[in-house]
Design a protein around this motif. Structure first.
Motif, PDB file in Angstrom:
ATOM      1  N   ALA A   1       0.834  -1.205   0.000  1.00  0.00           N
ATOM      2  CA  ALA A   1       0.000   0.000   0.000  1.00  0.00           C
ATOM      3  C   ALA A   1       0.866   1.251   0.000  1.00  0.00           C
ATOM      4  O   ALA A   1       0.594   2.209  -0.738  1.00  0.00           O
ATOM      5  N   PHE A   2       1.921   1.259   0.827  1.00  0.00           N
ATOM      6  CA  PHE A   2       2.839   2.387   0.845  1.00  0.00           C
ATOM      7  C   PHE A   2       3.454   2.601  -0.539  1.00  0.00           C
ATOM      8  O   PHE A   2       3.586   3.734  -1.017  1.00  0.00           O
TER       9      PHE A   2
ATOM     10  N   THR B   1       9.649  -2.569  10.381  1.00  0.00           N
ATOM     11  CA  THR B   1      10.949  -2.027  10.022  1.00  0.00           C
ATOM     12  C   THR B   1      11.903  -3.137   9.649  1.00  0.00           C
ATOM     13  O   THR B   1      12.081  -4.090  10.399  1.00  0.00           O
ATOM     14  N   ILE B   2      12.542  -3.014   8.511  1.00  0.00           N
ATOM     15  CA  ILE B   2      13.512  -3.991   8.043  1.00  0.00           C
ATOM     16  C   ILE B   2      14.874  -3.338   8.008  1.00  0.00           C
ATOM     17  O   ILE B   2      15.048  -2.299   7.390  1.00  0.00           O
ATOM     18  N   ARG B   3      15.820  -3.915   8.683  1.00  0.00           N
ATOM     19  CA  ARG B   3      17.183  -3.391   8.651  1.00  0.00           C
ATOM     20  C   ARG B   3      17.880  -3.985   7.448  1.00  0.00           C
ATOM     21  O   ARG B   3      18.125  -5.185   7.380  1.00  0.00           O
ATOM     22  N   GLU B   4      18.213  -3.137   6.509  1.00  0.00           N
ATOM     23  CA  GLU B   4      18.806  -3.646   5.287  1.00  0.00           C
ATOM     24  C   GLU B   4      20.297  -3.372   5.258  1.00  0.00           C
ATOM     25  O   GLU B   4      20.783  -2.409   5.827  1.00  0.00           O
TER      26      GLU B   4
ATOM     27  N   ALA C   1       3.276   7.837   3.298  1.00  0.00           N
ATOM     28  CA  ALA C   1       3.479   6.564   2.603  1.00  0.00           C
ATOM     29  C   ALA C   1       4.954   6.326   2.273  1.00  0.00           C
ATOM     30  O   ALA C   1       5.489   5.234   2.498  1.00  0.00           O
ATOM     31  N   TYR C   2       5.653   7.362   1.777  1.00  0.00           N
ATOM     32  CA  TYR C   2       7.032   7.186   1.332  1.00  0.00           C
ATOM     33  C   TYR C   2       7.985   6.905   2.491  1.00  0.00           C
ATOM     34  O   TYR C   2       8.780   5.961   2.434  1.00  0.00           O
ATOM     35  N   PHE C   3       7.905   7.708   3.550  1.00  0.00           N
ATOM     36  CA  PHE C   3       8.825   7.489   4.659  1.00  0.00           C
ATOM     37  C   PHE C   3       8.437   6.256   5.464  1.00  0.00           C
ATOM     38  O   PHE C   3       9.286   5.612   6.072  1.00  0.00           O
ATOM     39  N   GLY C   4       7.164   5.878   5.442  1.00  0.00           N
ATOM     40  CA  GLY C   4       6.780   4.590   5.996  1.00  0.00           C
ATOM     41  C   GLY C   4       7.374   3.447   5.192  1.00  0.00           C
ATOM     42  O   GLY C   4       7.793   2.428   5.745  1.00  0.00           O
ATOM     43  N   LEU C   5       7.447   3.632   3.878  1.00  0.00           N
ATOM     44  CA  LEU C   5       8.060   2.619   3.020  1.00  0.00           C
ATOM     45  C   LEU C   5       9.558   2.500   3.280  1.00  0.00           C
ATOM     46  O   LEU C   5      10.113   1.395   3.278  1.00  0.00           O
TER      47      LEU C   5
ATOM     48  N   GLY D   1      13.479  -0.177   3.597  1.00  0.00           N
ATOM     49  CA  GLY D   1      14.819   0.357   3.422  1.00  0.00           C
ATOM     50  C   GLY D   1      14.885   1.389   2.318  1.00  0.00           C
ATOM     51  O   GLY D   1      14.034   1.452   1.429  1.00  0.00           O
ATOM     52  N   ALA D   2      15.932   2.225   2.355  1.00  0.00           N
ATOM     53  CA  ALA D   2      16.058   3.342   1.419  1.00  0.00           C
ATOM     54  C   ALA D   2      16.191   2.870  -0.022  1.00  0.00           C
ATOM     55  O   ALA D   2      15.625   3.464  -0.943  1.00  0.00           O
ATOM     56  N   ILE D   3      16.954   1.807  -0.249  1.00  0.00           N
ATOM     57  CA  ILE D   3      17.190   1.355  -1.621  1.00  0.00           C
ATOM     58  C   ILE D   3      15.908   0.824  -2.238  1.00  0.00           C
ATOM     59  O   ILE D   3      15.507   1.214  -3.334  1.00  0.00           O
ATOM     60  N   ARG D   4      15.237  -0.076  -1.538  1.00  0.00           N
ATOM     61  CA  ARG D   4      14.008  -0.650  -2.091  1.00  0.00           C
ATOM     62  C   ARG D   4      12.898   0.384  -2.181  1.00  0.00           C
ATOM     63  O   ARG D   4      12.098   0.372  -3.109  1.00  0.00           O
TER      64      ARG D   4
END
Length: 326
Positions: free
Chosen positions: A8-9, A315-318, A235-239, A244-247
């Protein structure tokens, strides 16, 4: 599997940010660019601060650590404020489709900044190849020949600087590892974004007397403030927190499709073949750069599912891949 929340994000970020380029192009007929952005963030800041003040506890709302402060500043100054100021100024001489294509360099730049700031890593040969392809693609979009220098290349360069700001901000947010939720971080960041844009507008000599307050102007301001401001940034910062920033910056490969279709349907715009070739080259560069960490096909769900999680299950630590660690 990818969670419904993450999907959704991703969908909402792509849709709302794609519409930003179309609304910004339309609104620039009525607003000076920097004041347009400043008013956008004034409205968004009031809405967001009211919302988080109503829905968050004091503990959830107040920044308490240095990392919280860094995350807020990276969000407000780089990812939102400066990036959008450059976007709106640059788009004055560029179509919404081309501006979104130039801004799509952000996913290529994000792993480069991540390699420097998120781990003791350096670009591998694959990473350097992908970065080079991405930069070459931007060169095709900008097409810096003497004739084009008089026809919008300066605006494209400004847009490129905006993409740099957005990518650097996204990585610094990740590096800060703030304890604040992404929604609270955006709420605190928006006043900094608004203040920065007002300062830039004042230093650039822009005046509110130049604004034409038509129904169309109000409509575009409402869209970029609420939909492309509050909802898109939630949505974006939740994503970013979830994937993670790359994905998260994969959205910038969907955004040009939305903006191109919107510009064609609402503004009668067309996109040049060379710009399309440049966008495809950028896309190929990103595919090379992130091929070990991001598979645009069936591997994406498994990568997200297998990534280690913190106590916050969103939250995923990438660890960015496509690089070589010493």
């Amino acid at each position: 599997m990818v969670s419904r929340r993450t999907l959704a994000f991703f969908a909402l970020s792509s849709l709302f940010f794609g519409g930003t380029f179309v609304a910004a192009k339309a609104g620039l007929a009525y607003f000076p660019p920097l004041l347009f952005v400043a008013f956008r963030f004034d409205i968004a800041a009031v809405i967001m601060l009211t919302y988080v003040g109503w829905t968050s506890s004091r503990t959830e709302l107040l920044p308490r650590t240095r990392d919280d402060a860094i995350g807020i500043l990276a969000t407000g100054v780089l990812s939102i404020g400066l990036a959008n100021a450059l976007l709106f100024v640059g788009q004055g001489s560029v179509s919404s489709a081309v501006s979104s294509i130039v801004f799509s360099l952000s996913p290529v730049l994000t792993p480069v900044f991540a390699a420097v700031l998120l781990a003791d890593e350096r670009l591998s040969a694959r990473g350097a190849t992908g970065m080079g392809m991405g930069l070459f693609g931007v060169g095709l979009v900008v097409s810096p020949d003497p004739a084009n220098l008089l026809g919008g290349a300066g605006g494209k360069g400004i847009l490129f600087a905006g993409a740099v700001s957005a990518a650097l901000g996204a990585v610094l947010i990740r590096r800060a590892d703030s304890n604040l939720s992404s929604t609270v971080r955006v709420a605190w960041g928006l006043p900094f974004a608004a203040a920065l844009c007002h300062l830039l507008a004042w230093s650039g000599g822009e005046s509110a007397a130049a604004i034409e307050w038509t129904p169309e102007a109000v409509l575009t301001l409402g869209y970029v403030s609420l939909f492309a401001g509050v909802l898109a940034y939630i949505a974006y910062f939740g994503l970013i927190d979830a994937a993670g920033a790359i994905r998260a910056n994969l959205i910038f490969y969907v955004v040009p499709v939305v903006s191109t279709l919107g510009g064609w349907a609402l503004l009668g715009e067309t996109v040049e073949a060379l710009a399309v070739a440049g966008f495809l080259t950028i896309f190929a560069g990103f595919a090379v750069l992130g091929s070990e960490s991001i598979d645009l096909g069936s591997r994406l769900p498994s990568v997200l599912a297998d990534a280690p999680r913190t106590d916050d299950d969103s939250t995923i630590r990438e660890e960015p891949r496509g690089y070589r660690s010493d």
